[in-house]
Scaffold this motif. Structure first.
Motif, short mmCIF file in Angstrom:
data_model
loop_
_atom_site.label_atom_id
_atom_site.label_comp_id
_atom_site.label_asym_id
_atom_site.label_seq_id
_atom_site.Cartn_x
_atom_site.Cartn_y
_atom_site.Cartn_z
N MET A 119 0.85 -1.17 0.00
CA MET A 119 0.00 0.00 0.00
C MET A 119 0.90 1.23 0.00
N SER A 159 -2.26 5.83 -0.18
CA SER A 159 -3.34 4.87 0.07
C SER A 159 -3.54 4.65 1.56
N GLU A 206 -6.89 5.40 3.67
CA GLU A 206 -7.51 4.36 4.51
C GLU A 206 -7.66 4.87 5.94
N ASP A 261 -1.30 -2.50 7.68
CA ASP A 261 -0.78 -3.02 6.41
C ASP A 261 0.47 -3.87 6.60
N SER A 303 -9.76 -4.61 8.47
CA SER A 303 -9.90 -4.00 7.15
C SER A 303 -9.48 -4.98 6.05
N GLU A 304 -10.39 -5.23 5.12
CA GLU A 304 -10.10 -6.15 4.02
C GLU A 304 -8.92 -5.65 3.17
N ASP A 305 -8.89 -4.35 2.87
CA ASP A 305 -7.79 -3.81 2.06
C ASP A 305 -6.44 -3.99 2.75
N LEU A 306 -6.40 -3.72 4.06
CA LEU A 306 -5.14 -3.88 4.79
C LEU A 306 -4.74 -5.36 4.89
N ASP A 345 -5.34 -7.57 2.61
CA ASP A 345 -4.78 -7.87 1.29
C ASP A 345 -3.32 -7.45 1.21
N ASP A 346 -3.00 -6.29 1.79
CA ASP A 346 -1.61 -5.83 1.81
C ASP A 346 -0.73 -6.79 2.59
N GLN A 372 -8.45 -12.00 9.26
CA GLN A 372 -9.38 -10.89 9.04
C GLN A 372 -10.56 -11.14 9.97
#
Length: 183
Positions: A1, A5, A9, A50, A73-76, A78-79, A92
């Protein structure tokens, strides 16, 4: 990230990220201070973001060790998955579910727990449940290290662990605290 970004977030989800900047190298080192990497095989990280502290843990972790990194956090998440280290288990999930994730990897207890959860932004009962779950799933002699930007919730750790050592980290934006609790 990217830094941008991460900033976005943080602005979108300040209640769960607790900050809009990544932890500095000085804060990351302080957060994992007091971990005996010669003997630690199971480390749990709460509020992993992240993975900036996660990477510092993995650099020193024994080849047979595991890190369970909790993040909502789904985005974090993924990182963190992009780190690609087989010793890293990305959870998660809410940190109060430590026991279930330790069971998934076949661990009785965590050797050490590192947390950057912004407890001041959570409902007090949830914060207490998470800290209690951490204490109950930490082996005797293990440490619980908590990163904070205020000392508002220090009483959580005092109730759970008794004595709490506090260290101020000025080489971070904003300056932070690390609270060390020994079981």
């Amino acid at each position: 990230m990217s830094t941008l970004s991460f900033l976005l977030e943080g602005l979108r989800n300040i209640g769960t990220t607790g900050t809009i900047t990544r932890s500095s190298p000085a804060l990351c080192k302080a957060a994992i201070d007091r971990i005996d990497f010669n003997t630690a095989r199971t480390i749990v990280e709460l509020g992993a973001g992240d993975g900036v502290i996660t990477r510092h843990i993995l650099e020193q972790l024994h080849p047979e060790g595991k890190v369970i990194a909790f993040e909502v956090s789904e985005d974090l998440c993924d990182d963190m998955r992009a780190i690609g280290d087989p010793r890293l288990v990305v959870a998660q999930d809410s940190a109060e579910n430590i026991r279930a994730w330790l069971d998934k990897i076949g661990a009785d207890r965590a050797d050490h727990i590192v947390s950057a959860i912004p407890f001041a932004a959570l409902p007090p009962d949830l914060g207490q449940r998470i800290v209690t779950a951490a204490r109950d799933n930490l082996r005797a002699g293990g440490c619980y290290n908590q990163v904070h930007y205020s000392l508002k919730t220090k009483s959580y750790y005092e109730r759970a662990f008794g004595r709490v050592d506090v260290r101020r980290i000025y080489l971070n934006l904003p300056p932070a605290w690390v609270l060390y609790c020994q079981k």
